[in-house]
Motif scaffolding. Structure first.
Motif, PDB file in Angstrom:
ATOM      1  N   ARG A 188     141.331  20.263  51.119  1.00 26.49           N
ATOM      2  CA  ARG A 188     143.013  20.658  50.934  1.00 26.49           C
ATOM      3  C   ARG A 188     144.458  19.132  51.163  1.00 26.49           C
ATOM      4  O   ARG A 188     144.786  19.044  50.125  1.00 26.49           O
ATOM      5  CB  ARG A 188     143.790  21.622  51.547  1.00 26.49           C
ATOM      6  CG  ARG A 188     143.473  23.204  51.612  1.00 26.49           C
ATOM      7  CD  ARG A 188     143.506  24.178  52.305  1.00 26.49           C
ATOM      8  NE  ARG A 188     145.336  24.708  51.183  1.00 26.49           N
ATOM      9  CZ  ARG A 188     146.570  25.495  52.541  1.00 26.49           C
ATOM     10  NH1 ARG A 188     145.715  25.263  53.895  1.00 26.49           N
ATOM     11  NH2 ARG A 188     146.937  26.212  51.848  1.00 26.49           N
ATOM     12  N   GLY A 204     141.189  18.803  40.326  1.00 25.70           N
ATOM     13  CA  GLY A 204     140.479  20.533  40.313  1.00 25.70           C
ATOM     14  C   GLY A 204     139.944  20.655  41.901  1.00 25.70           C
ATOM     15  O   GLY A 204     139.564  19.266  42.313  1.00 25.70           O
ATOM     16  N   CYS A 206     135.590  21.322  42.795  1.00 30.93           N
ATOM     17  CA  CYS A 206     134.056  21.546  42.783  1.00 30.93           C
ATOM     18  C   CYS A 206     133.424  21.376  43.501  1.00 30.93           C
ATOM     19  O   CYS A 206     133.292  21.033  44.564  1.00 30.93           O
ATOM     20  CB  CYS A 206     133.682  21.533  41.121  1.00 30.93           C
ATOM     21  SG  CYS A 206     133.345  19.378  41.166  1.00 30.93           S
ATOM     22  N   ALA A 215     134.690  25.539  47.756  1.00 37.14           N
ATOM     23  CA  ALA A 215     135.533  24.857  46.548  1.00 37.14           C
ATOM     24  C   ALA A 215     136.588  26.355  46.293  1.00 37.14           C
ATOM     25  O   ALA A 215     137.767  26.285  45.789  1.00 37.14           O
ATOM     26  CB  ALA A 215     134.462  24.493  45.224  1.00 37.14           C
ATOM     27  N   ALA A 216     135.939  27.028  46.356  1.00 38.33           N
ATOM     28  CA  ALA A 216     136.743  28.560  45.825  1.00 38.33           C
ATOM     29  C   ALA A 216     137.569  29.304  47.142  1.00 38.33           C
ATOM     30  O   ALA A 216     139.146  29.564  46.511  1.00 38.33           O
ATOM     31  CB  ALA A 216     136.108  29.672  46.441  1.00 38.33           C
ATOM     32  N   GLY A 219     140.503  26.381  46.069  1.00 42.38           N
ATOM     33  CA  GLY A 219     141.463  26.559  45.262  1.00 42.38           C
ATOM     34  C   GLY A 219     141.975  27.999  45.705  1.00 42.38           C
ATOM     35  O   GLY A 219     143.266  27.717  44.440  1.00 42.38           O
ATOM     36  N   SER A 220     141.524  28.698  46.863  1.00 40.29           N
ATOM     37  CA  SER A 220     142.200  30.320  46.353  1.00 40.29           C
ATOM     38  C   SER A 220     143.643  29.672  47.045  1.00 40.29           C
ATOM     39  O   SER A 220     144.388  30.131  47.541  1.00 40.29           O
ATOM     40  CB  SER A 220     141.189  30.714  47.514  1.00 40.29           C
ATOM     41  OG  SER A 220     142.412  31.863  47.524  1.00 40.29           O
ATOM     42  N   HIS A 222     145.227  26.626  47.838  1.00 35.99           N
ATOM     43  CA  HIS A 222     145.859  25.621  46.974  1.00 35.99           C
ATOM     44  C   HIS A 222     147.642  26.856  46.780  1.00 35.99           C
ATOM     45  O   HIS A 222     147.652  27.379  45.808  1.00 35.99           O
ATOM     46  CB  HIS A 222     145.468  25.242  45.863  1.00 35.99           C
ATOM     47  CG  HIS A 222     145.731  23.684  45.514  1.00 35.99           C
ATOM     48  ND1 HIS A 222     146.172  22.467  46.857  1.00 35.99           N
ATOM     49  CD2 HIS A 222     146.875  23.313  44.445  1.00 35.99           C
ATOM     50  CE1 HIS A 222     146.769  21.544  46.346  1.00 35.99           C
ATOM     51  NE2 HIS A 222     147.279  22.079  45.206  1.00 35.99           N
ATOM     52  N   THR A 228     139.390  25.580  39.416  1.00 35.72           N
ATOM     53  CA  THR A 228     138.291  25.910  40.588  1.00 35.72           C
ATOM     54  C   THR A 228     136.900  26.091  40.032  1.00 35.72           C
ATOM     55  O   THR A 228     136.647  27.289  39.604  1.00 35.72           O
ATOM     56  CB  THR A 228     138.900  27.553  41.048  1.00 35.72           C
ATOM     57  OG1 THR A 228     140.372  26.733  41.986  1.00 35.72           O
ATOM     58  CG2 THR A 228     138.237  28.140  42.580  1.00 35.72           C
ATOM     59  N   PRO A 290     143.357  32.752  43.355  1.00 34.77           N
ATOM     60  CA  PRO A 290     143.539  30.835  43.020  1.00 34.77           C
ATOM     61  C   PRO A 290     144.843  31.594  42.184  1.00 34.77           C
ATOM     62  O   PRO A 290     145.083  32.694  41.171  1.00 34.77           O
ATOM     63  CB  PRO A 290     142.301  30.280  42.107  1.00 34.77           C
ATOM     64  CG  PRO A 290     141.081  31.610  42.728  1.00 34.77           C
ATOM     65  CD  PRO A 290     142.114  32.326  42.867  1.00 34.77           C
ATOM     66  N   ILE A 296     139.599  28.737  36.835  1.00 35.20           N
ATOM     67  CA  ILE A 296     137.958  29.070  37.500  1.00 35.20           C
ATOM     68  C   ILE A 296     136.660  29.460  36.854  1.00 35.20           C
ATOM     69  O   ILE A 296     136.518  30.570  35.633  1.00 35.20           O
ATOM     70  CB  ILE A 296     138.104  30.866  38.622  1.00 35.20           C
ATOM     71  CG1 ILE A 296     140.172  30.359  39.204  1.00 35.20           C
ATOM     72  CG2 ILE A 296     137.204  31.154  39.528  1.00 35.20           C
ATOM     73  CD1 ILE A 296     139.703  31.978  39.662  1.00 35.20           C
ATOM     74  N   SER A 322     138.572  35.021  35.816  1.00 37.08           N
ATOM     75  CA  SER A 322     137.713  34.416  35.745  1.00 37.08           C
ATOM     76  C   SER A 322     136.448  34.167  34.957  1.00 37.08           C
ATOM     77  O   SER A 322     136.780  35.418  34.278  1.00 37.08           O
ATOM     78  CB  SER A 322     137.013  33.956  37.872  1.00 37.08           C
ATOM     79  OG  SER A 322     136.472  35.121  37.909  1.00 37.08           O
TER      80      SER A 322
END
Length: 360
Positions: A188, A204, A206, A215-216, A219-220, A222, A228, A290, A296, A322
């Motif tokens: 982050r 992004g 990954c 990563a998930a 992304g969630s 952020h 994501t 996200p 996603i 997604s």
């Protein structure tokens, strides 16, 4: 019939590889020193605080100030490595081993392109990925499309590995949660640095396998849309350690004995249930969707011996909008053979984002 046989071969390859790596005595099993005592209690509390995330909670993160050195430079690209103090708060810092206090990153960027006209993807480590090289190879060809690659060395891995740890075999269950929580904080902060200091137009995150779970989560959490991109990833570490091949690499007897020293004697099945409860904290379906679900993209394998299809589909169901893309293969073969599909997912995910207004 041929397709079924080939799929079965991929699945068997995963199990043969898993048996060689995890059932031999080459290295000790995961969690040979037990649950982690008070550290586990701390981590359970801190991870519970991550979700549900309140709008604006814990944002912005601490601004990191990496110290950079140039590794190599060509006419078209530059690779730098940076070191920064982990932005984790004092509670997490005190739980981390001293070797993990300083984070390391590799940063591969195209030359002579303004950052606001570029995208950058933060690549997180899968289980056992101690170095930068594999993820730099994944990201390298994307330079031609003005996509930079930022690779984070995970806590407990590479030069951040504790002295007593052998390979990727974490000593305590608390270490797995600590690795994940610290990785999330560091990723982050890297995204915030790329946005506020470096000025990238799109971003992004990954990762492959364990890295995809992290990563998930990143992304969630952020606050603005980022691509994501979880690859070959379960929805929870429960799948890997309680259902998949890694259950054979876990020191269940040591965990039972550790519990027995504090509580009444437990059966191995009760110990496994305790593990399920602890690792349920890593269930990504409990995290917020996200900000741009369209960006996603999950890439999953049809015959994955580590990650069953139902686990991938649980995440897709939890995050409407997604996309799941299937590649033919198992966990190991897809890791080796499907980098082009991973790259395409990165490009497509970034293309589904809007450029920052300052980039226009």
């Amino acid at each position: 019939m041929v397709t079924v046989n080939i799929g079965m071969l991929h699945y068997i390859l995963d199990h043969v590889y898993g048996a060689f790596v995890h059932r031999t005595k080459i290295t000790p099993p995961f969690f040979s020193r037990g649950w982690g005592g008070t550290k586990l209690e701390l981590l359970e509390r801190l991870i519970s605080q991550l979700f549900p995330e309140v709008e604006g909670q814990n944002w912005p993160p601490s601004l990191i100030q990496p110290i950079w050195r140039t590794v190599w430079e060509t006419q078209n690209a530059c690779l730098r490595e940076g070191v920064f103090r982990t932005p984790c708060d004092e509670q997490l810092l005190s739980a981390l081993p001293p070797e993990s206090h300083n984070a390391r990153v590799a940063f591969l960027v195209p030359k002579d392109v303004p950052p606001q006209k570029m995208a950058c993807v933060v690549h997180l480590a899968g289980t056992g990925d101690h170095t930068f090289e594999r993820r730099l190879r994944l990201g390298g060809p994307l330079l031609k499309q003005n996509i930079a690659t930022m690779v984070l060395e995970s806590p407990f891995y590479g030069q951040r590995r504790p002295m007593l740890q052998r390979g990727a075999k974490l000593l305590c269950v608390s270490d797995l949660l600590l690795l994940g929580r610290a990785t999330i904080e560091e990723a982050r902060s890297l995204l915030y640095w790329l946005d506020s200091e470096a000025g990238f137009g799109k971003m992004g995150v990954c990762g492959l396998s364990m890295g995809g779970v992290h990563a998930a989560m990143v992304g969630s959490l952020h606050p603005t849309p980022v691509a994501t991109l979880p690859f070959l990833s379960p929805h929870s570490a429960v799948v890997a350690f309680c259902e998949g091949i890694l259950k054979h690499a876990t020191a269940w007897e040591a965990l039972r004995e550790d519990l027995a020293a504090k509580e009444a004697a437990m059966t191995l099945e009760e110990v496994r249930e305790r593990m399920r409860n602890v690792l349920s904290l890593t269930d990504v379906t409990r995290f917020p969707i996200p900000k741009n679900p369209n960006a996603i993209i999950f890439v999953a394998a049809t015959d994955d011996g580590y990650i069953p299809k139902h686990s991938v589909l649980e995440l897709q169901k939890a995050w409407p909008g997604s996309e799941v893309r299937w590649v033919t293969g198992g966990h190991v073969s897809s890791f080796l053979l499907h980098n082009n599909e991973f790259r395409k997912a990165i490009v497509d995910g970034l293309n589904r984002l809007e450029w920052k207004e300052s980039s226009l």
